[in-house]
Design an enzyme around this catalytic site. Structure first.
Site, PDB file in Angstrom:
ATOM      1  N   LYS A  43      -6.989   1.003  -3.111  1.00  0.00           N
ATOM      2  CA  LYS A  43      -6.609   0.315  -1.874  1.00  0.00           C
ATOM      3  C   LYS A  43      -6.948   1.166  -0.657  1.00  0.00           C
ATOM      4  O   LYS A  43      -7.550   0.676   0.312  1.00  0.00           O
ATOM      5  CB  LYS A  43      -5.117  -0.009  -1.901  1.00  0.00           C
ATOM      6  CG  LYS A  43      -4.592  -0.688  -0.628  1.00  0.00           C
ATOM      7  CD  LYS A  43      -5.309  -2.013  -0.384  1.00  0.00           C
ATOM      8  CE  LYS A  43      -4.931  -2.639   0.955  1.00  0.00           C
ATOM      9  NZ  LYS A  43      -3.546  -3.076   1.028  1.00  0.00           N
TER      10      LYS A  43
ATOM     11  N   THR B 237       0.843  -1.187   0.000  1.00  0.00           N
ATOM     12  CA  THR B 237       0.000   0.000   0.000  1.00  0.00           C
ATOM     13  C   THR B 237       0.881   1.241   0.000  1.00  0.00           C
ATOM     14  O   THR B 237       1.649   1.474   0.929  1.00  0.00           O
ATOM     15  CB  THR B 237      -0.914   0.004   1.234  1.00  0.00           C
ATOM     16  OG1 THR B 237      -1.648  -1.218   1.257  1.00  0.00           O
ATOM     17  CG2 THR B 237      -1.878   1.184   1.192  1.00  0.00           C
TER      18      THR B 237
ATOM     19  N   CYS C 289      -3.022  -2.495   8.632  1.00  0.00           N
ATOM     20  CA  CYS C 289      -3.544  -1.747   7.477  1.00  0.00           C
ATOM     21  C   CYS C 289      -4.512  -0.619   7.844  1.00  0.00           C
ATOM     22  O   CYS C 289      -4.291   0.535   7.481  1.00  0.00           O
ATOM     23  CB  CYS C 289      -4.228  -2.706   6.506  1.00  0.00           C
ATOM     24  SG  CYS C 289      -3.097  -3.857   5.705  1.00  0.00           S
TER      25      CYS C 289
END
Length: 442
Positions: free
Chosen positions: A217, A139, A273
Site C-alpha cells: 500500500k 493504511t 492518503c
C-alpha cells in the site's frame, strides 16, 4: 487460486458466501467497505464512536460525498444485511470477521499515529469470538499486524492485513473492480477465509506475508505521488521551453510501459492518503537507516507546485497580490469528493491570503466557512465568486466548471485573468473573450 506464501495468481471467484462481519470505523474506508460487503450478501454491522455519524447512517444518509454509496446503503438496509451502531463492543459479538478501519493520522514526525487503532483493538479484544479473524484494512505501517496481535494477546485469534485501494470519488467502483486484492497473513487458513469474502468479485488475489502486504500500500501510493510530481515538473519545463504539456503527456501515455493514468498536470497532489503515506514511508526508511531520496524530493517538489501557482497569479496582477480579490473555483483535493484534507486548493488559497490577497471561493460541496481556513470567503456559485475579482484560479477539476461561459465570467470580473491549474477550461474560448489565460505547461 494458489494461496501459498508469497504467491500471486489470477483467480475468478464465483458463488455466494455469507459471513457475519463487523466493521470498526465508518469513515471513507470503513463505510465503503461495510456497505459493499453487505451488497455481496454478507451480514455487516458498521460501528463508530461518532454518534452523530451513526444517527445519519441509520436515517439512510451518507456523511460524505461518494458516488453510488447512498444507493447501496439503502439497499443494504432494506435487505437487512446492513446495520449501524455506536456501541463498538456490541458490534463484534458473534462476528467471524472484524475489519479495522480506523484513522492513522500523521504524527508530528511524519510517522503514522496508531493510537486510534490500538485503543479500538484493546476495547474489543475480550469480546472477540474464538477463532475469529481481525483484518487490518486501513493504511498501517509495516509491523502493524504484530502490533494488533500483541494487544489482543490471544492465540485463538488470527490477524490479517488486507489493505484498501479505494480512490475517493470512485470508491464503490474500485471495490467491485479492483486491480488486485492483497491478503497478508502468516496463516494459510486465515488467508483463504479472507480471500473467500471477495468470492463474487473477479480479480487477481495476491497472498503474501503481513509485512509485504502493508508495504504494498505505501509503495503504491508513494509511486503514484511520484508520478504526479514528475508530470508537474514536466509541465513546468514545457511551459519554459514552449512545448505543450498536454500533447507531451498524451504521447508519453501511449507507451504501455508508462500508461495513461496519472498523467495530468495540476496544482500539486494532496488528499487523505498521498501526503500522509509518503511521509510515513520516508519515516519508516529513516527508522531503519535507509535513504529514500526520491520520496523526499517529490514531497519538496509538491510543495513547490503550490508556490508556482501563486507566482502565476502574481505575474498577472499589475498591482500585485496585496489587496487584490482572487476568485477560486474548487476547494476539495479533487473532484467528486467533499474531502479537503491536505487539499492543494486550500494550500494555494492559504498562500494567496498570506500574501495579502482576499480570496473568494466556490466549491459545489462547500456551504459556509471551512474550519481549516476561515479567511476564505465562500460564494454561492461560480459567477458570484468571480464578481469584481482581479483573477480567477481553477484548482479542482469539477466537470461543471467546463460549461461556465467565458462571457459570463468576463462580465463579473474586474480584470480578465485566469490561471487554470487543472487545464480544465478551453483556453481559446477564454482568450476570445479577452482573457489572459495561463494553464499548466501550455
Amino acid at each position: 487460486a494458489h494461496l501459498g506464501s508469497h504467491g500471486s495468481t489470477s483467480s475468478r471467484f464465483t458463488g455466494p458466501m455469507s459471513a457475519v462481519i463487523a466493521v470498526i470505523g465508518s469513515g471513507y474506508v470503513g463505510l465503503t467497505t461495510g456497505v459493499c460487503l453487505a451488497s455481496l450478501g454478507h451480514r455487516v454491522t458498521c460501528a463508530d464512536i461518532d454518534e452523530r455519524r451513526i444517527a445519519l447512517l441509520e436515517q439512510g444518509q451518507t456523511p460524505f460525498v461518494e458516488r453510488g454509496l447512498g444507493e447501496l446503503l439503502a439497499c443494504g438496509r432494506e435487505e437487512g444485511n446492513l446495520q449501524f451502531t455506536s456501541d463498538v463492543r456490541s458490534a463484534v459479538r458473534g462476528c467471524e470477521f472484524i475489519y479495522l478501519c480506523l484513522p492513522t493520522p500523521r504524527s508530528s514526525d511524519g510517522s503514522a499515529d496508531l493510537s486510534y487503532l490500538g485503543d479500538a483493538v484493546a476495547n474489543i479484544a475480550d469480546l472477540l469470538e474464538p477463532n475469529s479473524i481481525v483484518i487490518n484494512k486501513s493504511t498501517v505501517p509495516v509491523g502493524s499486524v504484530n502490533f494488533v496481535e500483541q494487544i489482543i494477546g490471544r492465540d485463538d485469534i488470527r490477524v490479517v492485513s488486507n489493505p484498501e485501494f479505494l480512490r475517493e470519488g470512485s470508491a464503490v467502483h474500485d471495490f467491485f473492480h479492483p486491480d488486485r486484492i492483497v491478503v497478508g497473513s502468516n496463516h494459510r487458513d486465515a488467508a483463504i477465509k479472507v480471500a473467500d469474502l471477495y468470492k463474487a468479485i473477479s480479480s487477481v488475489v495476491m497472498v503474501t506475508d503481513p509485512s509485504s502486504a502493508e508495504m504494498i500500500k505505501y509503495a503504491s501510493n508513494a509511486f503514484l505521488a511520484m508520478k504526479l510530481s514528475y508530470v508537474n515538473e514536466i509541465a513546468n519545463l514545457c511551459e519554459s521551453l514552449g512545448a505543450d504539456a498536454d500533447d507531451v503527456l498524451l504521447g508519453m501515455g501511449y507507451d504501455k510501459r508508462i500508461g495513461r493514468e496519472f498523467l495530468e498536470p495540476g496544482p500539486g497532489w494532496g488528499g487523505s492518503c498521498f501526503p500522509k503515506d509518503s511521509l510515513a514511508l520516508l519515516e519508516m526508511a529513516r527508522d531503519v537507516g535507509c535513504r529514500f531520496d526520491m520520496v523526499e524530493s517529490m514531497i519538496e517538489s509538491n510543495a513547490h507546485q503550490f508556490d508556482l501557482i501563486v507566482e502565476s497569479v502574481q505575474k498577472l496582477l499589475k498591482a500585485g497580490l496585496e489587496g487584490s480579490r482572487i476568485a477560486i473555483w474548487g476547494l476539495t483535493f479533487k473532484a467528486e469528493t467533499d474531502d479537503r484534507r491536505d487539499s492543494p486548493a486550500v494550500a494555494v488559497a492559504r498562500r494567496l491570503l498570506d500574501r495579502g490577497a482576499n480570496v473568494v471561493a466556490f466549491d459545489p460541496t462547500v456551504v459556509g466557512q471551512i474550519p481549516e481556513e476561515p479567511r476564505i470567503e465562500i460564494a454561492s456559485d461560480e459567477i458570484a465568486a468571480c464578481r469584481s475579482s482581479d483573477a480567477l484560479v481553477v484548482l479542482t477539476e469539477w466537470d461543471q466548471f467546463k460549461w461556465i461561459s467565458p462571457e459570463s465570467v468576463a462580465s463579473a470580473m474586474k480584470s480578465r485573468a485566469v490561471v487554470d491549474a487543472r487545464n480544465l477550461l478551453d483556453p481559446n474560448a477564454f482568450r476570445r473573450s479577452g482573457f489572459t489565460y495561463v494553464g499548466r505547461g501550455r
